[in-house]
Scaffold this motif. Structure first.
Motif, PDB file in Angstrom:
ATOM      1  N   VAL A  26       0.938  -1.135  -0.001  1.00  0.00           N
ATOM      2  CA  VAL A  26      -0.027   0.176  -0.032  1.00  0.00           C
ATOM      3  C   VAL A  26       1.074   1.241   0.003  1.00  0.00           C
ATOM      4  O   VAL A  26       0.447   2.218  -0.801  1.00  0.00           O
ATOM      5  CB  VAL A  26      -1.002   0.313   1.143  1.00  0.00           C
ATOM      6  N   LYS A  27       1.894   1.153   0.830  1.00  0.00           N
ATOM      7  CA  LYS A  27       2.830   2.224   1.044  1.00  0.00           C
ATOM      8  C   LYS A  27       3.570   2.668  -0.510  1.00  0.00           C
ATOM      9  O   LYS A  27       3.975   3.760  -0.807  1.00  0.00           O
ATOM     10  CB  LYS A  27       3.809   2.274   2.177  1.00  0.00           C
ATOM     11  N   ASN A  28       3.882   1.502  -1.077  1.00  0.00           N
ATOM     12  CA  ASN A  28       4.755   1.676  -2.244  1.00  0.00           C
ATOM     13  C   ASN A  28       4.378   1.497  -3.403  1.00  0.00           C
ATOM     14  O   ASN A  28       5.285   1.711  -4.330  1.00  0.00           O
ATOM     15  CB  ASN A  28       6.101   0.834  -1.926  1.00  0.00           C
ATOM     16  N   THR A  29       3.028   1.214  -3.553  1.00  0.00           N
ATOM     17  CA  THR A  29       2.774   0.996  -4.837  1.00  0.00           C
ATOM     18  C   THR A  29       1.383   1.953  -5.272  1.00  0.00           C
ATOM     19  O   THR A  29       0.872   1.825  -6.593  1.00  0.00           O
ATOM     20  CB  THR A  29       2.112  -0.272  -5.045  1.00  0.00           C
ATOM     21  N   ASN A  30       1.032   2.797  -4.509  1.00  0.00           N
ATOM     22  CA  ASN A  30      -0.163   3.870  -4.952  1.00  0.00           C
ATOM     23  C   ASN A  30      -1.362   3.036  -5.004  1.00  0.00           C
ATOM     24  O   ASN A  30      -2.139   3.392  -5.750  1.00  0.00           O
ATOM     25  CB  ASN A  30       0.095   4.781  -6.039  1.00  0.00           C
ATOM     26  N   MET A  31      -1.534   1.714  -4.470  1.00  0.00           N
ATOM     27  CA  MET A  31      -2.762   0.924  -4.604  1.00  0.00           C
ATOM     28  C   MET A  31      -3.456   0.543  -3.137  1.00  0.00           C
ATOM     29  O   MET A  31      -2.663   0.906  -2.268  1.00  0.00           O
ATOM     30  CB  MET A  31      -2.222  -0.300  -5.195  1.00  0.00           C
ATOM     31  N   SER A  32      -4.529   0.640  -3.085  1.00  0.00           N
ATOM     32  CA  SER A  32      -5.419   0.136  -1.927  1.00  0.00           C
ATOM     33  C   SER A  32      -5.100  -1.211  -1.453  1.00  0.00           C
ATOM     34  O   SER A  32      -5.000  -1.869  -2.447  1.00  0.00           O
ATOM     35  CB  SER A  32      -6.953   0.777  -2.054  1.00  0.00           C
ATOM     36  N   ARG A  33      -5.494  -1.398  -0.256  1.00  0.00           N
ATOM     37  CA  ARG A  33      -5.378  -2.512   0.226  1.00  0.00           C
ATOM     38  C   ARG A  33      -6.423  -3.569  -0.756  1.00  0.00           C
ATOM     39  O   ARG A  33      -5.728  -4.826  -1.272  1.00  0.00           O
ATOM     40  CB  ARG A  33      -5.861  -2.561   1.605  1.00  0.00           C
ATOM     41  N   ASP A  34      -7.687  -3.381  -0.860  1.00  0.00           N
ATOM     42  CA  ASP A  34      -8.529  -4.135  -1.842  1.00  0.00           C
ATOM     43  C   ASP A  34      -8.163  -4.239  -3.250  1.00  0.00           C
ATOM     44  O   ASP A  34      -8.123  -5.438  -3.654  1.00  0.00           O
ATOM     45  CB  ASP A  34      -9.893  -3.292  -1.782  1.00  0.00           C
ATOM     46  N   GLU A  35      -7.380  -3.367  -3.922  1.00  0.00           N
ATOM     47  CA  GLU A  35      -6.752  -3.521  -5.103  1.00  0.00           C
ATOM     48  C   GLU A  35      -5.493  -4.446  -5.127  1.00  0.00           C
ATOM     49  O   GLU A  35      -5.321  -5.431  -5.923  1.00  0.00           O
ATOM     50  CB  GLU A  35      -6.280  -2.196  -5.669  1.00  0.00           C
ATOM     51  N   ILE A  36      -4.730  -4.481  -4.226  1.00  0.00           N
ATOM     52  CA  ILE A  36      -3.580  -5.334  -3.927  1.00  0.00           C
ATOM     53  C   ILE A  36      -3.967  -6.798  -3.776  1.00  0.00           C
ATOM     54  O   ILE A  36      -3.590  -7.637  -4.388  1.00  0.00           O
ATOM     55  CB  ILE A  36      -2.669  -4.943  -2.937  1.00  0.00           C
ATOM     56  N   LEU A  37      -5.114  -6.940  -2.980  1.00  0.00           N
ATOM     57  CA  LEU A  37      -5.636  -8.290  -2.872  1.00  0.00           C
ATOM     58  C   LEU A  37      -6.447  -8.991  -4.133  1.00  0.00           C
ATOM     59  O   LEU A  37      -6.289 -10.044  -4.362  1.00  0.00           O
ATOM     60  CB  LEU A  37      -6.641  -8.278  -1.684  1.00  0.00           C
ATOM     61  N   ILE A  38      -7.100  -7.900  -4.925  1.00  0.00           N
ATOM     62  CA  ILE A  38      -7.507  -8.455  -6.119  1.00  0.00           C
ATOM     63  C   ILE A  38      -6.249  -8.865  -7.126  1.00  0.00           C
ATOM     64  O   ILE A  38      -6.481  -9.994  -7.828  1.00  0.00           O
ATOM     65  CB  ILE A  38      -8.631  -7.199  -6.653  1.00  0.00           C
ATOM     66  N   TRP A  39      -5.226  -7.994  -7.305  1.00  0.00           N
ATOM     67  CA  TRP A  39      -4.182  -8.474  -8.115  1.00  0.00           C
ATOM     68  C   TRP A  39      -3.676  -9.710  -7.575  1.00  0.00           C
ATOM     69  O   TRP A  39      -3.190 -10.426  -8.326  1.00  0.00           O
ATOM     70  CB  TRP A  39      -3.406  -7.162  -8.002  1.00  0.00           C
ATOM     71  N   PHE A  96       7.290  -8.476  -7.613  1.00  0.00           N
ATOM     72  CA  PHE A  96       6.523  -8.067  -9.009  1.00  0.00           C
ATOM     73  C   PHE A  96       5.488  -6.942  -8.834  1.00  0.00           C
ATOM     74  O   PHE A  96       5.870  -5.971  -9.869  1.00  0.00           O
ATOM     75  CB  PHE A  96       5.433  -9.273  -9.366  1.00  0.00           C
ATOM     76  N   LEU A  97       4.851  -6.530  -7.948  1.00  0.00           N
ATOM     77  CA  LEU A  97       3.956  -5.369  -7.862  1.00  0.00           C
ATOM     78  C   LEU A  97       5.052  -4.335  -7.590  1.00  0.00           C
ATOM     79  O   LEU A  97       4.800  -3.122  -8.409  1.00  0.00           O
ATOM     80  CB  LEU A  97       2.870  -5.584  -6.702  1.00  0.00           C
ATOM     81  N   ILE A  98       5.851  -4.248  -6.900  1.00  0.00           N
ATOM     82  CA  ILE A  98       6.956  -3.407  -6.578  1.00  0.00           C
ATOM     83  C   ILE A  98       7.504  -3.000  -7.783  1.00  0.00           C
ATOM     84  O   ILE A  98       7.862  -1.901  -8.254  1.00  0.00           O
ATOM     85  CB  ILE A  98       7.888  -3.329  -5.548  1.00  0.00           C
ATOM     86  N   ALA A  99       8.184  -3.864  -8.548  1.00  0.00           N
ATOM     87  CA  ALA A  99       8.932  -3.710  -9.903  1.00  0.00           C
ATOM     88  C   ALA A  99       8.125  -3.057 -10.923  1.00  0.00           C
ATOM     89  O   ALA A  99       8.536  -2.354 -11.713  1.00  0.00           O
ATOM     90  CB  ALA A  99       9.451  -5.074 -10.418  1.00  0.00           C
ATOM     91  N   THR A 100       6.962  -3.435 -11.026  1.00  0.00           N
ATOM     92  CA  THR A 100       5.994  -2.853 -12.244  1.00  0.00           C
ATOM     93  C   THR A 100       5.573  -1.523 -11.621  1.00  0.00           C
ATOM     94  O   THR A 100       5.164  -0.593 -12.636  1.00  0.00           O
ATOM     95  CB  THR A 100       4.998  -3.736 -12.550  1.00  0.00           C
ATOM     96  N   SER A 101       5.496  -0.894 -10.518  1.00  0.00           N
ATOM     97  CA  SER A 101       5.048   0.301  -9.975  1.00  0.00           C
ATOM     98  C   SER A 101       5.700   1.249 -10.538  1.00  0.00           C
ATOM     99  O   SER A 101       5.187   2.333 -10.408  1.00  0.00           O
ATOM    100  CB  SER A 101       4.594   0.272  -8.544  1.00  0.00           C
ATOM    101  N   PHE A 102       7.109   1.087 -10.719  1.00  0.00           N
ATOM    102  CA  PHE A 102       7.907   2.232 -11.044  1.00  0.00           C
ATOM    103  C   PHE A 102       7.374   3.120 -12.432  1.00  0.00           C
ATOM    104  O   PHE A 102       7.425   4.285 -12.489  1.00  0.00           O
ATOM    105  CB  PHE A 102       9.307   1.830 -11.750  1.00  0.00           C
ATOM    106  N   LEU A 103       6.501   2.302 -13.200  1.00  0.00           N
ATOM    107  CA  LEU A 103       5.974   3.008 -14.253  1.00  0.00           C
ATOM    108  C   LEU A 103       4.605   3.540 -14.185  1.00  0.00           C
ATOM    109  O   LEU A 103       3.864   4.148 -14.972  1.00  0.00           O
ATOM    110  CB  LEU A 103       5.968   2.199 -15.505  1.00  0.00           C
ATOM    111  N   ASP A 104       4.113   3.428 -12.948  1.00  0.00           N
ATOM    112  CA  ASP A 104       2.837   3.977 -12.685  1.00  0.00           C
ATOM    113  C   ASP A 104       2.688   5.633 -12.536  1.00  0.00           C
ATOM    114  O   ASP A 104       3.293   6.109 -11.607  1.00  0.00           O
ATOM    115  CB  ASP A 104       2.234   3.393 -11.377  1.00  0.00           C
TER     116      ASP A 104
END
Length: 184
Positions: A26-39, A96-104
């Motif tokens: 949540v802190k490092n991807t700009n995603m909510s808890r729910d979004e992370i759980l769905i992903w 994976f999520l941290i790695a791809t969040s750079f381009l967000d």
């Protein structure tokens, strides 16, 4: 910004994420808890063992960022290598999520640059040396279809202004902001 916590291969990656992992994401991807759980749920459907290998990562990265005008393959290879800390050819969902969040582009530029610094500080000495900085520019330029030669020339031009040919995280962020690297 830190690299993902040591989530290692000893932990069961097919089960639910723990609170520490979720809070970190949540802190490092700009995603909510729910979004992370769905992903995460979708990730486990596609990768039931809880890991993604280099080839799968490259393909998924291409699917997510294929609209970039250059070649995201080189960038994805470098990012995968940076996150495959155990060199076993696989990374976890969190990595994976941290790695791809750079381009967000919804993330704050400073957060994206801190993440880029951590990714490209491959020897963890809290500095980006000429070799590492070349890799940053080569990978980011490759995404835009700009040659490695141009990237190396740009790095030489930038680093001549810094003694010792290294950059601290603060210097790296300042240079990237001055060079408008996030809009490449």
């Amino acid at each position: 910004m830190k690299k993902t916590p040591k989530m290692g291969n000893s932990h069961n990656r097919t089960g639910p994420l723990n609170d520490h992992e979720i809070n970190f994401l949540v802190k490092n991807t700009n995603m909510s808890r729910d979004e992370i759980l769905i992903w995460h749920k979708k990730f486990l459907i596609d990768f039931p063992n809880g890991y993604i290998n280099k080839k799968e990562f490259g393909q998924l990265f291409k699917n997510l960022y294929g609209d970039l005008k250059g070649n995201p393959e080189k960038f994805s290879k470098f990012v995968f290598k940076a996150f495959d800390e155990s060199s076993d050819g696989k990374i976890s969902f969190s990595e994976f999520l941290i790695a791809t969040s750079f381009l967000d582009s919804n993330q704050k530029p400073e957060n994206r640059l801190e993440l880029a610094f951590d990714i490209f500080d491959s020897n963890d000495d809290h500095k980006i040396d000429k070799k590492e900085f070349n890799k940053v520019f080569e990978a980011l330029y490759a995404i835009q279809g700009i040659s490695s030669k141009e990237a190396k020339e740009k790095v030489q031009e930038i680093l001549k202004n810094y003694p010792g040919s290294t950059l601290t995280k603060e210097e790296f962020i300042r240079v990237c902001q001055e060079e408008n690297i996030l809009s490449l």
